[in-house]
Motif scaffolding. Structure first.
Motif, PDB file in Angstrom:
ATOM      1  N   ASP A 171       0.832  -1.207   0.000  1.00  0.00           N
ATOM      2  CA  ASP A 171       0.000   0.000   0.000  1.00  0.00           C
ATOM      3  C   ASP A 171       0.867   1.258   0.000  1.00  0.00           C
ATOM      4  O   ASP A 171       2.107   1.180  -0.062  1.00  0.00           O
ATOM      5  CB  ASP A 171      -0.981  -0.023   1.173  1.00  0.00           C
ATOM      6  CG  ASP A 171      -0.295   0.062   2.541  1.00  0.00           C
ATOM      7  OD1 ASP A 171       0.911   0.412   2.613  1.00  0.00           O
ATOM      8  OD2 ASP A 171      -0.962  -0.215   3.545  1.00  0.00           O
ATOM      9  N   ASP A 225     -18.746  -0.557  -6.106  1.00  0.00           N
ATOM     10  CA  ASP A 225     -19.225  -0.339  -4.744  1.00  0.00           C
ATOM     11  C   ASP A 225     -20.401  -1.256  -4.411  1.00  0.00           C
ATOM     12  O   ASP A 225     -21.302  -1.462  -5.224  1.00  0.00           O
ATOM     13  CB  ASP A 225     -19.647   1.126  -4.581  1.00  0.00           C
ATOM     14  CG  ASP A 225     -19.927   1.470  -3.126  1.00  0.00           C
ATOM     15  OD1 ASP A 225     -19.083   1.153  -2.271  1.00  0.00           O
ATOM     16  OD2 ASP A 225     -20.995   2.047  -2.845  1.00  0.00           O
ATOM     17  N   SER A 267     -11.394  -2.223   0.504  1.00  0.00           N
ATOM     18  CA  SER A 267     -11.043  -0.823   0.756  1.00  0.00           C
ATOM     19  C   SER A 267     -10.424  -0.125  -0.451  1.00  0.00           C
ATOM     20  O   SER A 267     -10.075   1.053  -0.373  1.00  0.00           O
ATOM     21  CB  SER A 267     -10.062  -0.727   1.937  1.00  0.00           C
ATOM     22  OG  SER A 267      -8.836  -1.380   1.628  1.00  0.00           O
ATOM     23  N   LEU A 268     -10.292  -0.823  -1.573  1.00  0.00           N
ATOM     24  CA  LEU A 268      -9.697  -0.208  -2.763  1.00  0.00           C
ATOM     25  C   LEU A 268     -10.612   0.879  -3.324  1.00  0.00           C
ATOM     26  O   LEU A 268     -11.844   0.808  -3.187  1.00  0.00           O
ATOM     27  CB  LEU A 268      -9.441  -1.266  -3.832  1.00  0.00           C
ATOM     28  CG  LEU A 268      -8.320  -2.271  -3.543  1.00  0.00           C
ATOM     29  CD1 LEU A 268      -8.299  -3.351  -4.611  1.00  0.00           C
ATOM     30  CD2 LEU A 268      -6.965  -1.572  -3.441  1.00  0.00           C
ATOM     31  N   PRO A 269     -10.029   1.897  -3.988  1.00  0.00           N
ATOM     32  CA  PRO A 269     -10.864   2.926  -4.612  1.00  0.00           C
ATOM     33  C   PRO A 269     -11.829   2.311  -5.620  1.00  0.00           C
ATOM     34  O   PRO A 269     -11.491   1.357  -6.325  1.00  0.00           O
ATOM     35  CB  PRO A 269      -9.848   3.832  -5.309  1.00  0.00           C
ATOM     36  CG  PRO A 269      -8.560   3.604  -4.582  1.00  0.00           C
ATOM     37  CD  PRO A 269      -8.589   2.162  -4.156  1.00  0.00           C
ATOM     38  N   ARG A 270     -13.031   2.848  -5.653  1.00  0.00           N
ATOM     39  CA  ARG A 270     -14.037   2.348  -6.590  1.00  0.00           C
ATOM     40  C   ARG A 270     -13.698   2.804  -8.006  1.00  0.00           C
ATOM     41  O   ARG A 270     -13.262   3.933  -8.232  1.00  0.00           O
ATOM     42  CB  ARG A 270     -15.418   2.853  -6.208  1.00  0.00           C
ATOM     43  CG  ARG A 270     -16.174   2.056  -5.158  1.00  0.00           C
ATOM     44  CD  ARG A 270     -15.349   1.476  -4.068  1.00  0.00           C
ATOM     45  NE  ARG A 270     -16.135   0.707  -3.103  1.00  0.00           N
ATOM     46  CZ  ARG A 270     -15.613  -0.055  -2.172  1.00  0.00           C
ATOM     47  NH1 ARG A 270     -14.289  -0.183  -2.058  1.00  0.00           N
ATOM     48  NH2 ARG A 270     -16.367  -0.725  -1.327  1.00  0.00           N
ATOM     49  N   GLY A 271     -13.925   1.901  -8.958  1.00  0.00           N
ATOM     50  CA  GLY A 271     -13.698   2.253 -10.348  1.00  0.00           C
ATOM     51  C   GLY A 271     -14.734   3.245 -10.836  1.00  0.00           C
ATOM     52  O   GLY A 271     -15.906   3.187 -10.437  1.00  0.00           O
ATOM     53  N   THR A 272     -14.337   4.133 -11.712  1.00  0.00           N
ATOM     54  CA  THR A 272     -15.249   5.153 -12.220  1.00  0.00           C
ATOM     55  C   THR A 272     -15.848   4.800 -13.571  1.00  0.00           C
ATOM     56  O   THR A 272     -16.740   5.492 -14.075  1.00  0.00           O
ATOM     57  CB  THR A 272     -14.520   6.506 -12.336  1.00  0.00           C
ATOM     58  OG1 THR A 272     -13.370   6.353 -13.176  1.00  0.00           O
ATOM     59  CG2 THR A 272     -14.081   6.998 -10.961  1.00  0.00           C
ATOM     60  N   TYR A 329     -11.791   0.031 -13.759  1.00  0.00           N
ATOM     61  CA  TYR A 329     -10.856   1.162 -13.800  1.00  0.00           C
ATOM     62  C   TYR A 329     -10.647   1.577 -15.258  1.00  0.00           C
ATOM     63  O   TYR A 329     -10.549   0.733 -16.161  1.00  0.00           O
ATOM     64  CB  TYR A 329      -9.531   0.775 -13.160  1.00  0.00           C
ATOM     65  CG  TYR A 329      -9.628   0.545 -11.663  1.00  0.00           C
ATOM     66  CD1 TYR A 329     -10.158   1.520 -10.823  1.00  0.00           C
ATOM     67  CD2 TYR A 329      -9.187  -0.641 -11.084  1.00  0.00           C
ATOM     68  CE1 TYR A 329     -10.243   1.327  -9.455  1.00  0.00           C
ATOM     69  CE2 TYR A 329      -9.268  -0.854  -9.715  1.00  0.00           C
ATOM     70  CZ  TYR A 329      -9.801   0.135  -8.906  1.00  0.00           C
ATOM     71  OH  TYR A 329      -9.890  -0.065  -7.546  1.00  0.00           O
ATOM     72  N   GLU A 334      -4.829   3.314 -12.223  1.00  0.00           N
ATOM     73  CA  GLU A 334      -5.808   3.092 -11.148  1.00  0.00           C
ATOM     74  C   GLU A 334      -5.766   1.660 -10.617  1.00  0.00           C
ATOM     75  O   GLU A 334      -6.262   1.397  -9.515  1.00  0.00           O
ATOM     76  CB  GLU A 334      -7.216   3.385 -11.662  1.00  0.00           C
ATOM     77  CG  GLU A 334      -7.459   4.823 -12.074  1.00  0.00           C
ATOM     78  CD  GLU A 334      -8.841   4.982 -12.690  1.00  0.00           C
ATOM     79  OE1 GLU A 334      -9.764   5.374 -11.958  1.00  0.00           O
ATOM     80  OE2 GLU A 334      -8.984   4.689 -13.896  1.00  0.00           O
ATOM     81  N   THR A 354      -4.527  -2.000  -9.142  1.00  0.00           N
ATOM     82  CA  THR A 354      -3.590  -2.505  -8.138  1.00  0.00           C
ATOM     83  C   THR A 354      -2.887  -3.729  -8.698  1.00  0.00           C
ATOM     84  O   THR A 354      -3.541  -4.687  -9.135  1.00  0.00           O
ATOM     85  CB  THR A 354      -4.336  -2.873  -6.834  1.00  0.00           C
ATOM     86  OG1 THR A 354      -4.957  -1.688  -6.310  1.00  0.00           O
ATOM     87  CG2 THR A 354      -3.385  -3.443  -5.806  1.00  0.00           C
TER      88      THR A 354
END
Length: 326
Positions: free
Chosen positions: A65, A109, A246-251, A257, A262, A264
């Protein structure tokens, strides 16, 4: 003429009455509060825990991380008879180190986190798959039970019987636990694993495609039970789910992603037998009396915080306890 009792006698009678009331109340006051589900699990005897073979573990190491901390996700592969064609493919992919250098490509999400080859849909860029992967038919989404004896199981010595839960997703059937896994079953004898939080499934295109196992996802939101019997489930995350949820949500559409930056990176995915110093894991046997008491406590919380027991629980609200072996 009215006679009055001496004050000393009245005082004695009052003391005796109070003592009698206290004696009646003593058992209730002395009774221990009902244990919480976690306390029931913590007190489970060693005999109620089932070892998970290292060969049934899939270990995914992600890039560290932002603080440089390692991120490891441990997955337990599903035991027979479920999904063995896909699991055989997954074993071959892991042995070939196929996922090394690929990425987490989708985080939607309240739904799933998905990983594999971001260029898998582009034949010119897609990473070649190992030879010999099986093409598994959709009929393998379900398994036929050898008998239907569970349809008339005697009730356990608990108000809430975890073995026979009516299920709207199973028509006139029910859900229960089979060898540590949450499953659905109907009157035709069909049995299938169900989509609960942390379960791992196989990504696929439109039917008749069923996926090879190269594209995997895990549930990170409310249980998407509508996917049951439509996609192969192959296991569950037993440690490290927070590194995915907890990873950022894809847009992009469906949470994909939109840019390589974006994603991981996956450092490696290995079978447990290839991972040095991997802890041993075990799960609470779902056939045990301890699990029955744990499930009842999940359905009917009687520990001090709660006011009214719910009287029931969805199967996905009764997660099978898994721990590092002690």
């Amino acid at each position: 003429m009215i006679r009055t009792l001496p004050l000393a006698l009245l005082a004695l009678l009052a003391v005796l009455a109070l003592a009698a009331l206290l004696a009646l109340a003593a058992p209730a006051l002395a009774a221990d509060p009902a244990p919480a589900p976690s306390e029931i699990v913590a007190a489970a005897p060693k005999a109620d825990w089932m070892a998970i073979p290292a060969s049934d573990l899939l270990v995914m190491d992600l890039a560290p991380d932002v603080k440089g901390k390692p991120r490891r996700v441990v997955i337990q592969l599903m035991s027979p008879p479920f999904s063995q064609g896909w699991i055989g493919n997954i074993r071959k992919l892991a042995a070939a180190h196929w996922w090394d250098g690929l990425s987490i490509n989708r985080v939607q999400d309240n739904y799933v986190a998905q990983w594999g080859d971001a260029d898998g849909e582009d034949k010119a860029k897609a990473k070649a798959l190992p030879v010999g992967l099986a093409v598994v038919p959709a009929s393998e989404y379900i398994h036929f039970a050898n008998d239907m004896s569970d349809m008339a199981l005697p009730r356990l010595a608990q108000p809430f019987d975890v073995r026979v839960l009516p299920d709207p997703y199973a028509g006139y059937g029910f859900v229960h636990f089979e060898s540590g896994w949450p499953t659905g079953r109907n009157s035709a004898g069909e049995v299938w694993p169900v989509h609960c939080y942390g379960m791992v499934g196989v990504g696929r295109n439109l039917s008749p495609d069923t996926g090879s196992g190269a594209e995997l996802y895990t549930v990170i939101g409310h249980a998407p039970r509508h996917l049951d019997r439509n996609i192969a489930l192959v296991g569950r995350v037993i440690e490290g789910i927070e590194h995915l949820s907890s990873l950022p949500r894809g847009t992009g559409a469906l949470g994909f992603y939109e840019t390589p930056g974006e994603r991981t990176k996956i450092l490696s995915i290995r079978l447990g037998t290839e991972v040095a110093a991997l802890p041993a894991y075990e799960y609470l046997a779902t056939e045990s009396e301890t699990f029955a008491r744990y499930a009842d406590a999940r359905a009917n919380r009687r520990d001090p915080f709660f006011i009214k027991p719910a009287g029931g629980a969805d199967i996905c609200n009764i997660p099978v306890p898994v721990r590092r072996a002690k």
